[in-house]
Structures are given as structure tokens and as C-alpha cells.
Design an enzyme around this catalytic site. Structure first.
Site, mmCIF file in Angstrom:
data_model
loop_
_atom_site.group_PDB
_atom_site.id
_atom_site.type_symbol
_atom_site.label_atom_id
_atom_site.label_comp_id
_atom_site.label_asym_id
_atom_site.label_seq_id
_atom_site.Cartn_x
_atom_site.Cartn_y
_atom_site.Cartn_z
ATOM 1 N N TYR A 210 36.385 -22.627 -31.417
ATOM 2 C CA TYR A 210 35.102 -22.936 -30.742
ATOM 3 C C TYR A 210 35.034 -24.427 -30.407
ATOM 4 C CZ TYR A 210 30.004 -23.152 -30.022
ATOM 5 O OH TYR A 210 28.736 -23.358 -29.502
HETATM 6 N N1 LIG Z 1 22.713 -21.343 -30.658
HETATM 7 C C1 LIG Z 1 23.232 -22.492 -31.075
HETATM 8 O O1 LIG Z 1 23.189 -22.857 -32.262
HETATM 9 C C2 LIG Z 1 23.865 -23.415 -30.071
HETATM 10 C C3 LIG Z 1 23.916 -24.774 -30.388
HETATM 11 C C4 LIG Z 1 24.503 -25.635 -29.490
HETATM 12 C C5 LIG Z 1 25.055 -25.142 -28.318
HETATM 13 N N2 LIG Z 1 25.012 -23.810 -28.064
HETATM 14 C C6 LIG Z 1 25.623 -23.349 -26.824
HETATM 15 O O2 LIG Z 1 24.571 -23.077 -25.924
HETATM 16 C C7 LIG Z 1 24.931 -22.008 -25.052
HETATM 17 C C8 LIG Z 1 23.850 -20.943 -25.110
HETATM 18 O O3 LIG Z 1 23.675 -20.552 -26.450
HETATM 19 P P1 LIG Z 1 22.560 -19.527 -26.915
HETATM 20 O O4 LIG Z 1 22.256 -19.879 -28.324
HETATM 21 O O5 LIG Z 1 21.451 -19.432 -25.932
HETATM 22 O O6 LIG Z 1 23.438 -18.179 -26.889
HETATM 23 P P2 LIG Z 1 23.008 -16.632 -26.729
HETATM 24 O O7 LIG Z 1 21.586 -16.432 -27.095
HETATM 25 O O8 LIG Z 1 24.055 -15.855 -27.442
HETATM 26 O O9 LIG Z 1 23.152 -16.381 -25.134
HETATM 27 C C9 LIG Z 1 24.395 -16.392 -24.493
HETATM 28 C C10 LIG Z 1 24.185 -16.106 -23.010
HETATM 29 O O10 LIG Z 1 25.436 -16.224 -22.351
HETATM 30 C C11 LIG Z 1 25.642 -15.063 -21.539
HETATM 31 N N3 LIG Z 1 27.084 -14.866 -21.413
HETATM 32 C C12 LIG Z 1 27.991 -14.699 -22.407
HETATM 33 N N4 LIG Z 1 29.222 -14.520 -21.893
HETATM 34 C C13 LIG Z 1 29.093 -14.591 -20.541
HETATM 35 C C14 LIG Z 1 29.988 -14.461 -19.454
HETATM 36 N N5 LIG Z 1 31.302 -14.235 -19.645
HETATM 37 N N6 LIG Z 1 29.514 -14.584 -18.191
HETATM 38 C C15 LIG Z 1 28.203 -14.819 -17.972
HETATM 39 N N7 LIG Z 1 27.299 -14.948 -18.962
HETATM 40 C C16 LIG Z 1 27.735 -14.819 -20.234
HETATM 41 C C17 LIG Z 1 24.914 -13.947 -22.299
HETATM 42 O O11 LIG Z 1 24.561 -12.837 -21.480
HETATM 43 P P3 LIG Z 1 25.557 -11.569 -21.289
HETATM 44 O O12 LIG Z 1 26.101 -11.222 -22.642
HETATM 45 O O13 LIG Z 1 24.707 -10.503 -20.674
HETATM 46 O O14 LIG Z 1 26.608 -12.027 -20.349
HETATM 47 C C18 LIG Z 1 23.654 -14.706 -22.704
HETATM 48 O O15 LIG Z 1 22.774 -14.767 -21.601
HETATM 49 C C19 LIG Z 1 26.330 -21.556 -25.509
HETATM 50 O O16 LIG Z 1 27.309 -22.205 -24.732
HETATM 51 C C20 LIG Z 1 26.417 -22.064 -26.935
HETATM 52 O O17 LIG Z 1 27.743 -22.316 -27.312
HETATM 53 C C21 LIG Z 1 24.404 -22.944 -28.895
#
Ligand SMILES: NC(=O)c1ccc[n+]([C@@H]2O[C@H](COP(=O)([O-])OP(=O)(O)OC[C@H]3O[C@@H](n4cnc5c(N)ncnc54)[C@H](OP(=O)(O)O)[C@@H]3O)[C@@H](O)[C@H]2O)c1
Length: 237
Positions: free
Chosen positions: A152
Site C-alpha cells: 500500500y
Molecule cells: N480511509 C482512510 O483511512 C484513508 C486515509 C487516507 C487516505 N485514504 C485514501 O483515500 C481514498 C478514498 O478512501 P475512502 O476511505 O473514501 O475509501 P472507500 O470508502 O473504500 O471508497 C473507495 C472508493 O473507490 C472506488 N473504487 C475502488 N476501486 C476503483 C476502481 N478500480 N475504479 C474506480 N473506482 C474505484 C469505490 O467504488 P467501487 O468499489 O464501486 O469502484 C469507492 O467509491 C483512497 O485512495 C484511500 O487510499 C483513505
């Protein structure tokens, strides 16, 4: 944000959904992107906006051709793209010895290549217009290390690398980049992560969305290059 055209990738996720609601409330025109079309339609219906203000484009961002189609549809509907927010991604967290080739590919495909493809495709359109803003939601693991996060972290360091290079290439064309280094955000991201975490100690998706909105709303001459927000305690274990 009135009438600004914003492509939200990962719109149905925790951060993307919170941001989409805030942008819609401020009158932005939205292109909502994720793979699951039912979830996209559900989100679009939840937003209290006129039909022409929102476009849903089911897209797998790991496929460059689908990303091209996405941008073409956005331009056909709205004529321009003012901002792209990359808030799609996934997390595989395992001890280094258990990481399979498929795990590395999965991390690089969505976190690195997917956000590169969308950044590249949007940047080309923005460069032509000499205006645009790309927000990449990296996470703190694009800057720091954590046990169980070798694949990751590598994918997220890659996002920082390409974003900073592209920002250098594009600043003379009026295209801004903002990188977001959030610590743990309490979203569905953690539902499938095999780590013992205390989600109550994490940031809310609202806080993350507010930070992105701040960057998008900054005065035109301001470039918020990097925004780092951590939960009060980092001790998830
Ligand atoms: N949550 C945390 O602690 C955190 C902290 C820092 C950064 N982040 C980063 O922030 C971003 C969003 O995180 P989140 O917490 O909102 O995650 P989340 O709730 O799991 O949402 C992920 C989103 O990405 C979409 N997605 C996944 N694979 C995809 C693909 N191949 N093509 C298009 N869409 C795709 C999913 O929809 P579908 O499955 O329908 O495609 C969903 O809309 C990520 O990059 C994560 O690494 C997260």
C-alpha cells in the site's frame, strides 16, 4: 463552487461521498465516478440537485480506455473540467512475507495506475484550457511507513512521485495539484482491512471532505500544495 465542474473519482466511497454532498450543496456540477453503477445512481439521487447538474459514469480507473471514455462523457455533458478529485483506492495490509504478486498488482493498479490515468487524462484537457485543479487523496502512507503496509505504501509513494512531477510540468499552464495526507479516516475503506484498528479514533469523512473543499475553494492565485491532517492519536493497535 457554483457551476464549477468537478470529477469526483471514488464518489461512492466514504470521502468521495461526503465531498460530493458538500459540492452539490454549493452548486458545483458533478461527474460521479466509481465502478458500481447502482451505488452511483443511489448517490446521485441523494444529492438534492437538478438532473442536468450531475452525471454518473461507471468506470474502472485501472483501465486507461475507460478513463478516456469518462473524460469524453464529462466534456460532452459539461464542456469543461475545472477540477478532478481522486478519492478512489483500496488497502491490502499484510506482513511483507504474505504479500502475493496479485496483492502488489492490485495496489499498483488502483492506487497508482488508476490515479495516474485519471490525472493524465484530466491534465491534458486542463493544460489546453490553461486552468484546472487536481486533488489527489494520497493518505499519510504516501509520506510515512507503517507495519503491514509495504504494498500500500509503495503505491501511495508512487502517487506522490508522479503528482509532484506533473505539478512541475503543469504549473506554467495554470494547472494546480493538491496532495492530501490524511491519517486514518473512518470510512468503508477499513471494512476489509485485516488490521486491528480503533475506528472511533479516526478522522471523520466530513473533516477530509472539508479539507478538499478548502483547497478547491482557495483564491485562484493560491496553490495549496499539500494538506496533512492526522487524528489526535495514531495508536490504532
Ligand atoms: N480511509 C482512510 O483511512 C484513508 C486515509 C487516507 C487516505 N485514504 C485514501 O483515500 C481514498 C478514498 O478512501 P475512502 O476511505 O473514501 O475509501 P472507500 O470508502 O473504500 O471508497 C473507495 C472508493 O473507490 C472506488 N473504487 C475502488 N476501486 C476503483 C476502481 N478500480 N475504479 C474506480 N473506482 C474505484 C469505490 O467504488 P467501487 O468499489 O464501486 O469502484 C469507492 O467509491 C483512497 O485512495 C484511500 O487510499 C483513505
Amino acid at each position: 463552487m457554483q457551476d464549477r465542474v468537478v470529477v469526483v473519482v471514488g464518489a461512492t466511497g466514504g470521502i468521495g461521498s461526503a465531498l460530493s454532498h458538500k459540492l452539490a450543496a454549493q452548486g458545483a456540477r458533478l461527474v460521479l465516478v466509481a465502478r458500481d453503477s447502482n451505488k452511483l445512481s443511489h448517490l446521485a439521487n441523494q444529492l438534492n440537485v437538478t438532473a442536468g447538474q450531475v452525471l454518473t459514469v461507471p468506470t474502472d480507473i485501472t483501465d486507461r480506455q475507460q478513463v478516456t471514455t469518462l473524460m469524453n462523457k464529462a466534456i460532452a455533458q459539461f464542456g469543461q473540467i475545472d477540477a478532478l478529485v481522486n478519492a478512489a483506492g483500496a488497502g491490502v495490509m499484510k506482513p511483507y512475507g504474505n504479500l502475493e504478486p496479485a496483492d502488489l498488482e492490485a495496489m499498483l493498479d488502483v492506487n497508482f495506475k488508476g490515479s495516474f490515468y485519471t490525472s493524465q487524462a484530466a491534465a491534458e484537457l486542463m493544460q489546453e484550457r490553461k486552468s484546472g485543479h487536481i486533488c489527489n487523496v494520497v493518505g499519510i502512507l504516501g509520506q510515512h511507513s507503517m507495519p503491514m503496509a509495504a504494498a500500500y505504501c509503495a503505491s501511495k509513494f508512487a502517487v506522490v512521485g508522479f503528482s509532484k512531477c506533473m505539478a512541475e510540468e503543469l504549473k506554467r499552464f495554470g494547472v494546480k495539484f493538491t496532495l492530501f495526507y490524511f491519517g486514518g479516516v473512518n470510512s468503508p475503506f477499513w471494512d476489509n482491512v485485516q488490521l486491528k484498528v480503533d475506528r472511533k479514533k479516526m478522522l471523520s469523512t466530513e473533516t477530509a471532505a472539508d479539507a478538499i473543499l478548502y483547497a478547491l475553494s482557495a483564491e485562484p492565485q493560491a496553490v495549496p500544495m499539500e494538506i496533512n491532517i492526522q487524528p489526535e492519536s495514531h495508536l490504532f493497535f
